[in-house]
Design a protein around this motif. Sequence first.
Motif, short mmCIF file in Angstrom:
data_model
loop_
_atom_site.label_atom_id
_atom_site.label_comp_id
_atom_site.label_asym_id
_atom_site.label_seq_id
_atom_site.Cartn_x
_atom_site.Cartn_y
_atom_site.Cartn_z
N GLY A 1 79.97 -13.42 108.67
CA GLY A 1 79.93 -13.63 107.43
C GLY A 1 80.70 -13.87 106.71
O GLY A 1 80.50 -14.52 105.70
N LEU B 1 83.34 -14.42 106.98
CA LEU B 1 84.33 -15.28 106.90
C LEU B 1 84.31 -16.56 106.59
O LEU B 1 85.35 -17.89 106.82
CB LEU B 1 85.10 -16.16 108.53
CG LEU B 1 85.71 -14.41 109.22
CD1 LEU B 1 86.40 -14.53 110.68
CD2 LEU B 1 87.20 -14.47 108.58
N LEU B 2 83.21 -16.73 106.51
CA LEU B 2 82.66 -17.87 105.98
C LEU B 2 81.91 -18.00 104.75
O LEU B 2 81.23 -19.53 104.42
CB LEU B 2 81.02 -18.18 106.83
CG LEU B 2 81.81 -18.68 108.43
CD1 LEU B 2 80.26 -18.88 108.98
CD2 LEU B 2 81.75 -20.17 108.86
N PRO C 1 83.88 -18.90 101.95
CA PRO C 1 84.09 -20.20 101.91
C PRO C 1 83.33 -20.97 101.95
O PRO C 1 82.36 -22.19 101.16
CB PRO C 1 85.81 -20.19 102.54
CG PRO C 1 85.85 -19.01 102.41
CD PRO C 1 84.38 -18.45 103.07
N ALA C 2 82.83 -21.26 103.14
CA ALA C 2 81.18 -22.87 103.76
C ALA C 2 80.64 -22.53 102.89
O ALA C 2 80.06 -23.02 102.62
CB ALA C 2 81.64 -22.41 105.00
N PHE C 3 80.08 -21.06 102.02
CA PHE C 3 78.36 -21.11 101.66
C PHE C 3 78.94 -21.28 100.41
O PHE C 3 78.07 -21.56 99.44
CB PHE C 3 78.37 -19.84 102.07
CG PHE C 3 77.70 -18.64 103.39
CD1 PHE C 3 76.63 -20.30 103.67
CD2 PHE C 3 77.91 -17.46 103.66
CE1 PHE C 3 76.15 -19.66 104.96
CE2 PHE C 3 77.86 -17.61 105.25
CZ PHE C 3 77.15 -18.26 106.00
N ASN D 1 80.59 -23.76 99.09
CA ASN D 1 81.56 -25.10 98.94
C ASN D 1 79.17 -26.25 99.03
O ASN D 1 79.08 -26.20 97.95
CB ASN D 1 81.77 -25.40 100.02
CG ASN D 1 82.79 -25.49 100.08
OD1 ASN D 1 83.27 -25.32 98.71
ND2 ASN D 1 84.23 -25.77 100.83
N ILE D 2 78.86 -24.56 100.17
CA ILE D 2 77.51 -25.28 100.28
C ILE D 2 76.14 -24.90 98.73
O ILE D 2 75.77 -26.09 98.22
CB ILE D 2 76.86 -24.88 101.22
CG1 ILE D 2 77.26 -24.78 102.72
CG2 ILE D 2 74.75 -24.92 101.35
CD1 ILE D 2 76.66 -23.99 104.04
N LYS E 1 77.61 -27.17 96.45
CA LYS E 1 76.87 -28.80 96.49
C LYS E 1 76.12 -28.98 95.87
O LYS E 1 74.93 -30.25 95.30
CB LYS E 1 77.10 -29.04 98.25
CG LYS E 1 77.65 -30.86 98.11
CD LYS E 1 77.28 -30.46 99.88
CE LYS E 1 76.63 -32.03 100.60
NZ LYS E 1 78.24 -32.77 100.90
N VAL F 1 74.53 -30.02 106.71
CA VAL F 1 75.90 -29.67 106.07
C VAL F 1 76.93 -27.98 106.11
O VAL F 1 77.48 -27.44 106.28
CB VAL F 1 75.08 -28.79 104.50
CG1 VAL F 1 76.07 -28.05 103.41
CG2 VAL F 1 75.03 -30.43 103.69
N GLU G 1 80.81 -27.76 107.58
CA GLU G 1 81.59 -26.60 106.66
C GLU G 1 82.46 -25.43 108.04
O GLU G 1 83.45 -25.17 107.84
CB GLU G 1 80.77 -25.54 106.22
CG GLU G 1 80.10 -25.83 104.18
CD GLU G 1 81.46 -26.91 103.49
OE1 GLU G 1 82.69 -26.04 103.73
OE2 GLU G 1 81.48 -27.31 102.47
N LEU H 1 89.22 -20.67 109.92
CA LEU H 1 88.56 -19.79 109.35
C LEU H 1 86.49 -19.88 109.57
O LEU H 1 86.48 -19.06 110.38
CB LEU H 1 88.55 -19.20 107.95
CG LEU H 1 88.66 -18.01 107.64
CD1 LEU H 1 90.14 -17.40 107.75
CD2 LEU H 1 88.99 -18.02 105.97
N LEU I 1 78.68 -15.98 113.80
CA LEU I 1 77.57 -16.22 113.90
C LEU I 1 76.25 -16.17 114.88
O LEU I 1 75.72 -16.62 114.72
CB LEU I 1 77.35 -16.76 112.08
CG LEU I 1 78.34 -15.50 110.80
CD1 LEU I 1 77.50 -16.00 110.05
CD2 LEU I 1 76.55 -13.94 111.09
#
Lengths: 342, 342
Positions: A261, A263-264, A266-268, A270-271, A274, B246, B250, B256, B264
């Motif tokens: 979580g 590490l992710l 930045p992905a979350f 971005n979402i 968005k 999405v 990502e 990363l 995960l």
Amino acid sequence: MIIAVDGMGGDFAPSEVVLGCVEAIKEFNDIKIIITGNEELILKELHKYKYDTNKISVIDAKEVIDPNEPPVMAIRRKKDSSLVKALNLVKQKEAHGIISAGSTGAFMAGALFIVGRIKGIDRPALAPVMPGKNAPFMVIDVGANAECKPKNLLQFALMGKIYFEKILKVENPSVGLINIGTEEEKGNELTKATYSLLKESGLNFVGNIEPREIPKGDVNVLVCDGFTGNTVLKMFEGTAATLFDVLKDEITGSTLGKVGGLLLKPAFKNIKKKFNYKEYGGAAFLGVDGICVKAHGSSDSLAFKNAIKQCIIFHNNNILNNIKEEIIKSNHIQNIDAMDII
Amino acid sequence: MIIAVDGMGGDFAPSEVVLGCVEAIKEFNDIKIIITGNEELILKELHKYKYDTNKISVIDAKEVIDPNEPPVMAIRRKKDSSLVKALNLVKQKEAHGIISAGSTGAFMAGALFIVGRIKGIDRPALAPVMPGKNAPFMVIDVGANAECKPKNLLQFALMGKIYFEKILKVENPSVGLINIGTEEEKGNELTKATYSLLKESGLNFVGNIEPREIPKGDVNVLVCDGFTGNTVLKMFEGTAATLFDVLKDEITGSTLGKVGGLLLKPAFKNIKKKFNYKEYGGAAFLGVDGICVKAHGSSDSLAFKNAIKQCIIFHNNNILNNIKEEIIKSNHIQNIDAMDII
């Protein structure tokens, strides 16, 4: 441009409302803002900031409309509410537009009764722009009209198209009819009759769109009755919220998950960005004779600033006159058709 | 119990259908399965496995109904289709129930015309059980009836309640009315009139449920017209699919993200399992005088096996008779009420 802002509407009023207004007059030229509401509270907030005092004024209003009040009665009885006073400024042409993050029902009822409809528009409609995977999309209507006639949906399509063209700068926006099957003969009486109208409308009608396709954002303007639109909007929000809840539980449920979580993150982020409604301002109430924007109940200063920006673009692109012209044109066509039939 | 299975319906027919049947007769006692469809193809699949040949038989059917065919016409014309032959087995009491993963429209039309309604049920309804965050929930109807009357929704509630009680073993299941506001007076004419009926019904009616709350799964049975239910179902599927798309973009978009995604993986697997419709069998078509289960079009052997299990529980708990008894009781009450008014 002069914008009336309901200073007491929304979960974070008046502090975030006021901050949004202060940030807006710094960023956008040639605007003035009138905030309505409890003068003492609003001035207290305003005094926290440095700003051009010529550009923000306050009109005192002693009452506040609660989201749980019956809308029509609230509008009729609470003449001294921040919402009614802001709407009156638009009616009296002392402001070009109004923004409120308060009760949606009272906002729509007030806009309808106080500001009034555009001649030729039978039913104004609430029309938020939402974040899709590939592009933003509009659902019109999301709750102003629980029951609709085919003609109403045709007018929604027309208004949505103008909004997308002028505000989101999309050329010849696509229009879809929300329906439970893709074939022309699918759906209920309303969708079947509306399909025929849209097919003949001259709009860029791409046919029936099943709800499953909506979140992709491949169609610009999605028309439906307010009951269906509200269901779409709330299922979109509810499903996303539930999935993120479940995901969060899973992530925090194990050490491996926690690291993953992290590490992710930045992905979350971005979402989240968005799908952040705050970037889109508010939902325009299209078809009333003034710029009426309903901001989300939980709007912060950024959402308010963007709603103000939305009003400015609305004003500068002359959307109201565009709608008036198009509706006259379309009524003209409808009349010719009627004569042909006779 | 004897179950008729449409051997040619679904994206993975007949191979996954046949495998599901073979697995089912191994796992469940006292059942026999009749598979309808292209005998040559089905026998070819059956010959791949070791199984008790007394428990599976095949009835040849030369035609297959395509999901794109107009349902009613398909049922009328294709008498030699796998679906029509399987439905006829139920009608002629040669099978207690039928499962098909083929065209939903043809399945419902066929069940209605061939198997027929339970006396007293005006409109049978398609009623899938879906995975919610806290518990599974049923939406009834999701597409059999695009237009409904309040009385239909009352009957949906009754049937849904029996299903939850008998099949999912929930005591006094809660019933909610899908609506665009929580207050009694909210919604369209249908929901307003239905609210009054449900309030007086003696069911565990918990009021209006906004679509935003549905995915949480806090209410067992959610009633609505088929247009609304289909919208709810498809927005649920569509929003989840889009969000995972999405998220996938990502995750695969950065190193990363890839590492985080790997960590995960168990979490995502759990979520996928939690929201896997295959665990729930199929959607019951409630209100027809036979056990009719519509499996998802993309059902694999696991989904088929679970649909067969669902039929067995349905049969062993005497759901059809339960519905018949309750509907007589409720019609009796309605008649008394009518007399009281006179």
